[in-house]
Design an enzyme around this catalytic site. Structure first.
Site, PDB file in Angstrom:
ATOM      1  CD  GLU A 129      -2.639  -1.132   2.632  1.00 19.32           C
ATOM      2  OE1 GLU A 129      -3.859  -0.988   2.635  1.00 19.32           O
ATOM      3  OE2 GLU A 129      -1.976  -1.291   3.675  1.00 19.32           O
ATOM      4  CG  ASP A 184      -9.280 -11.841   7.667  1.00 18.14           C
ATOM      5  OD1 ASP A 184      -9.740 -12.065   8.807  1.00 18.14           O
ATOM      6  OD2 ASP A 184      -8.440 -10.936   7.459  1.00 18.14           O
TER       7      ASP A 184
HETATM    8  N1  ADE Z   1      -6.254  -7.654   9.952  1.00 20.04           N
HETATM    9  C1  ADE Z   1      -6.825  -8.295   8.917  1.00 20.04           C
HETATM   10  N2  ADE Z   1      -7.441  -9.417   9.326  1.00 20.04           N
HETATM   11  C2  ADE Z   1      -7.273  -9.484  10.663  1.00 20.04           C
HETATM   12  C3  ADE Z   1      -7.662 -10.403  11.648  1.00 20.04           C
HETATM   13  N3  ADE Z   1      -8.338 -11.491  11.336  1.00 20.04           N
HETATM   14  N4  ADE Z   1      -7.289 -10.167  12.943  1.00 20.04           N
HETATM   15  C4  ADE Z   1      -6.581  -9.051  13.258  1.00 20.04           C
HETATM   16  N5  ADE Z   1      -6.175  -8.155  12.351  1.00 20.04           N
HETATM   17  C5  ADE Z   1      -6.517  -8.357  11.061  1.00 20.04           C
END
Ligand code: ADE
Length: 238
Positions: free
Chosen positions: A16, A202
């Site tokens: 990024e 996610d």
């Molecule tokens: N950043 C992106 N996904 C995450 C997650 N599952 N836990 C903590 N920080 C994150």
């Protein structure tokens, strides 16, 4: 004290950062506290761009330096997060209107999540600024944009059980990440506004490590770029 129009832009990932540097003009590196701060212009706006570092302490150091050594007037953080609320899906964008450190627990001395000395757990972002950012981001890209509570902690959350526990403990939480509430705490201390914008990489479940890796490789940096460029373009028209 500090009345510059300079905006600090913190990127979570080197990909990024690089995408922003590729578009910067007159970018000059300054090394401080083991970080490289890039000072220059983006879309005609004076900016300082830097990698945040991972986790609350790293992000707090970077934020303090941006505010004190580089005298930025406002701070934007772009990165990814895990989705917690069912309506927040991979690819969606979350703009934090409040942030909590989900791993802060000085009980029984203080209430759970309370920041000792501050007497509060939820760090609120200025409503007018968040209105502006949500509007600009929603115009700039087709994915759903959510506004609400974001949790931060020194933990990559990767189990449905942890998600259920976090949502039960902190109702209304939309997403979880590892820096935002620390950035917000430093900005609160210096009375400066910050905007935390996260794209969901996610669902913080057992598939999170794979989903996260794929998202970072394929989607995260063009997405952050588009968001920052849209915000800058709105600013330069003000
Ligand atoms: N950043 C992106 N996904 C995450 C997650 N599952 N836990 C903590 N920080 C994150």
């Amino acid at each position: 004290m500090n009345q510059s129009n300079r905006i600090g832009i913190m990127a979570a990932m080197p990909e990024e950062l690089q995408a922003l540097l590729d578009r910067m003009v007159d970018d000059t590196p300054v090394t401080l506290g083991g970080r490289t701060f890039w000072c220059g212009q983006l879309q005609g706006v004076e900016v300082v761009v830097v990698l945040s570092g991972i986790g609350k302490v790293a992000a707090a150091i970077t934020t303090t330096l941006l505010l004190q050594a580089f005298e930025v007037n406002e701070l934007w953080f772009t990165g990814v997060a895990g989705g917690l609320a069912p309506q927040v899906q991979v690819g969606d964008v979350v703009v934090a209107d409040a942030l909590v450190q989900h791993d802060m627990d000085a009980s029984p001395l203080f209430a759970r999540h309370e920041l000792p000395g501050l007497g509060l757990s939820h760090l609120q972002a200025p409503a007018a600024l968040i209105d502006e950012v949500v509007g600009v981001v929603a115009q700039a890209q087709p994915q759903p944009v959510h506004r609400g509570l974001v949790l931060s902690g020194d933990q990559f959350v990767a189990s449905a059980g942890q998600v259920a526990e976090l949502v039960q403990r902190l109702p209304g939480a939309l997403a979880v990440e590892m820096e935002g509430a620390a950035v917000a705490q430093v900005c609160h201390a210096f009375d400066r506004p910050c905007v935390i914008v996260r794209t969901i990489s996610d669902r913080a479940d057992e598939a999170a490590p794979q989903d996260f890796g794929r998202f970072i490789a394929e989607v995260a940096s063009p997405r952050s770029m588009a968001i920052v460029m849209a915000l800058l373009s709105a600013r330069s028209k003000r």
